[in-house]
Design an enzyme around this catalytic site. Structure first.
Site, PDB file in Angstrom:
ATOM      1  N   GLY A  15      40.276 -11.680 -32.784  1.00 54.46           N
ATOM      2  CA  GLY A  15      40.024 -10.331 -32.237  1.00 54.46           C
ATOM      3  C   GLY A  15      39.828 -10.359 -30.734  1.00 54.46           C
ATOM      4  O   GLY A  15      39.233  -9.444 -30.157  1.00 54.46           O
ATOM      5  N   ASP A  65      46.853 -12.575 -37.774  1.00 54.74           N
ATOM      6  CA  ASP A  65      46.292 -11.512 -38.614  1.00 54.74           C
ATOM      7  C   ASP A  65      45.279 -12.189 -39.535  1.00 54.74           C
ATOM      8  O   ASP A  65      45.657 -12.981 -40.410  1.00 54.74           O
ATOM      9  CB  ASP A  65      47.416 -10.848 -39.424  1.00 54.74           C
ATOM     10  CG  ASP A  65      46.884  -9.755 -40.349  1.00 54.74           C
ATOM     11  OD1 ASP A  65      45.659  -9.678 -40.560  1.00 54.74           O
ATOM     12  OD2 ASP A  65      47.705  -8.980 -40.882  1.00 54.74           O
ATOM     13  N   VAL A  66      44.004 -11.877 -39.337  1.00 54.98           N
ATOM     14  CA  VAL A  66      42.963 -12.596 -40.082  1.00 54.98           C
ATOM     15  C   VAL A  66      42.902 -12.221 -41.563  1.00 54.98           C
ATOM     16  O   VAL A  66      42.138 -12.814 -42.315  1.00 54.98           O
ATOM     17  CB  VAL A  66      41.564 -12.414 -39.435  1.00 54.98           C
ATOM     18  CG1 VAL A  66      41.499 -13.056 -38.072  1.00 54.98           C
ATOM     19  CG2 VAL A  66      41.158 -10.950 -39.387  1.00 54.98           C
ATOM     20  N   SER A 144      26.683  -7.426 -36.678  1.00 56.83           N
ATOM     21  CA  SER A 144      26.433  -6.079 -36.159  1.00 56.83           C
ATOM     22  C   SER A 144      24.981  -5.705 -36.412  1.00 56.83           C
ATOM     23  O   SER A 144      24.335  -6.294 -37.292  1.00 56.83           O
ATOM     24  CB  SER A 144      27.338  -5.083 -36.892  1.00 56.83           C
ATOM     25  OG  SER A 144      27.023  -3.765 -36.526  1.00 56.83           O
ATOM     26  N   TYR A 157      31.323  -0.400 -43.760  1.00 55.77           N
ATOM     27  CA  TYR A 157      31.210  -1.322 -42.614  1.00 55.77           C
ATOM     28  C   TYR A 157      29.920  -2.132 -42.759  1.00 55.77           C
ATOM     29  O   TYR A 157      29.912  -3.355 -42.626  1.00 55.77           O
ATOM     30  CB  TYR A 157      31.210  -0.509 -41.317  1.00 55.77           C
ATOM     31  CG  TYR A 157      31.045  -1.309 -40.042  1.00 55.77           C
ATOM     32  CD1 TYR A 157      32.106  -2.058 -39.534  1.00 55.77           C
ATOM     33  CD2 TYR A 157      29.840  -1.299 -39.331  1.00 55.77           C
ATOM     34  CE1 TYR A 157      31.960  -2.783 -38.353  1.00 55.77           C
ATOM     35  CE2 TYR A 157      29.693  -2.011 -38.156  1.00 55.77           C
ATOM     36  CZ  TYR A 157      30.760  -2.752 -37.665  1.00 55.77           C
ATOM     37  OH  TYR A 157      30.599  -3.468 -36.496  1.00 55.77           O
ATOM     38  N   ALA A 158      28.811  -1.436 -43.053  1.00 58.66           N
ATOM     39  CA  ALA A 158      27.526  -2.133 -43.209  1.00 58.66           C
ATOM     40  C   ALA A 158      27.609  -3.146 -44.355  1.00 58.66           C
ATOM     41  O   ALA A 158      27.124  -4.279 -44.231  1.00 58.66           O
ATOM     42  CB  ALA A 158      26.400  -1.128 -43.457  1.00 58.66           C
ATOM     43  N   LYS A 161      29.410  -6.144 -43.119  1.00 59.37           N
ATOM     44  CA  LYS A 161      28.660  -6.899 -42.096  1.00 59.37           C
ATOM     45  C   LYS A 161      27.385  -7.550 -42.682  1.00 59.37           C
ATOM     46  O   LYS A 161      26.986  -8.615 -42.220  1.00 59.37           O
ATOM     47  CB  LYS A 161      28.324  -5.991 -40.905  1.00 59.37           C
ATOM     48  CG  LYS A 161      29.559  -5.591 -40.091  1.00 59.37           C
ATOM     49  CD  LYS A 161      30.130  -6.795 -39.343  1.00 59.37           C
ATOM     50  CE  LYS A 161      31.321  -6.430 -38.479  1.00 59.37           C
ATOM     51  NZ  LYS A 161      31.824  -7.560 -37.691  1.00 59.37           N
ATOM     52  N   ILE A 190      28.319  -0.866 -27.960  1.00 58.01           N
ATOM     53  CA  ILE A 190      29.234  -1.279 -26.902  1.00 58.01           C
ATOM     54  C   ILE A 190      30.423  -0.330 -26.917  1.00 58.01           C
ATOM     55  O   ILE A 190      30.941   0.006 -27.995  1.00 58.01           O
ATOM     56  CB  ILE A 190      29.688  -2.744 -27.109  1.00 58.01           C
ATOM     57  CG1 ILE A 190      28.446  -3.632 -27.170  1.00 58.01           C
ATOM     58  CG2 ILE A 190      30.621  -3.185 -25.991  1.00 58.01           C
ATOM     59  CD1 ILE A 190      28.707  -5.082 -27.333  1.00 58.01           C
TER      60      ILE A 190
END
Ligand SMILES: NC(=O)c1ccc[n+]([C@@H]2O[C@H](COP(=O)([O-])OP(=O)(O)OC[C@H]3O[C@@H](n4cnc5c(N)ncnc54)[C@H](O)[C@@H]3O)[C@@H](O)[C@H]2O)c1
Length: 266
Positions: A15, A65-66, A144, A157-158, A161, A190
């Site tokens: 990334g 591409d991961v 995160s 997302y949480a 992460k 950010i």
């Protein structure tokens, strides 16, 4: 000797064509490392590598591409063959949906698990195959503040992460006897394009929901949530990654460090 001189070392950063990954790449390059700038957007990886070279650093763009295990294995094995080793890995590729929970889909969850979590597993394993025989190596997984606490707009997302934090701790304990350190970083706010590829960039979503300009919205968020009263920068995350990969951090492993101006206390 204990220092922040990474001359003679290499680092693979996934990334690295993005905001935070690009900042991490700059910091490692300034410290003298050869930086493998990996991203699935090759043009962005090439741009960052060119910037690093123009500033006098050493960088190699890598198409990666991961979500494709065979691409990870091939890229990692090529670096190890070319340089004889992999010293440092920073996994930073990531994606995000900002969607109210009851509007989310299983497909979105699978997408985020692939990009944010399974990718970290596969990249760590590929790199560790080269680090373990040498009994040397450092890994930093970008997590995160959402690895610490859920949020109604980014449940999936949480979940991904939180998973990266558990995975990081478990990998660290698995390879602690091999003299390999594995840690995580939890950035706060950010200003990057995170989520844009999912049409779901946090700042764009908040601007729409709040009807405020980006600057107004950021200052409200920062005043409300960040004790130090400022956003974080990609360079802040790069500095912390460099520290965790340095000899100064040789006895730090299985930890996750908040880089968020005091936002999270756990
Ligand atoms: N921006 C923030 O406030 C913030 C906060 C906490 C954590 N993070 C984490 O930091 C990391 C970097 O995010 P960012 O803010 O720089 O966003 P960004 O969108 O600027 O960068 C993400 C990068 O990952 C790349 N990427 C996405 N899917 C990929 C794939 N399948 N293979 C390879 N590369 C892929 C993108 O092309 C992009 O270059 C992410 O893991 C994110 O979750 C960001």
């Amino acid at each position: 000797m204990v220092n922040f001189d990474f001359t003679g070392q290499n680092v693979l950063i996934t990334g690295a064509g993005g905001g935070i990954g690009g900042g991490i790449a700059d910091v490692f390059a300034k410290a003298g490392a050869k930086v493998y700038v990996a991203d699935w957007k090759l043009e962005n990886a090439e741009k960052k590598a060119a910037e690093i070279k123009a500033a006098g650093g050493e960088a190699v763009p890598v198409l990666l591409d991961v979500t494709k295990k065979e691409q990870i294995d091939a890229a990692v094995d090529k670096i190890a063959a070319d340089d004889g080793r992999i010293d440092n890995l920073v996994t930073c590729a990531g994606a995000m949906y900002n969607v109210p929970y009851m509007n989310t889909t299983e497909e979105q969850l699978r997408t985020l698990l692939d990009i944010n979590l399974i990718s970290v597993n596969n990249t760590c394993q590929a790199v560790l195959r080269h680090m373990i025989p040498r009994k040397q190596g450092k890994i930093v997984n970008v997590q995160s503040s959402a690895s610490r606490e859920g949020h109604p707009l980014c449940a999936h997302y949480a979940a991904s992460k939180f998973g990266v934090m558990g995975l990081t701790q478990s990998i660290a304990l698995s390879v602690a006897k091999e003299n390999i350190n594995v840690n995580g970083l939890c950035p706060g706010f950010i200003d990057t394009q995170l989520g844009a590829q999912q049409n779901s960039n946090l700042w764009d979503v908040l601007m729409k929901n709040w009807g405020k300009s980006k600057e107004e919205m950021m200052s409200v968020l920062v005043a409300r949530d960040v004790p130090m009263g400022r956003l974080q920068t990609p360079e802040d995350i790069g500095n912390a990654a460099l520290f965790l990969c340095s000899d100064y951090a040789k006895n730090i492993t299985a930890q996750s460090l908040n880089i968020d101006g005091g936002m999270k206390l756990n």
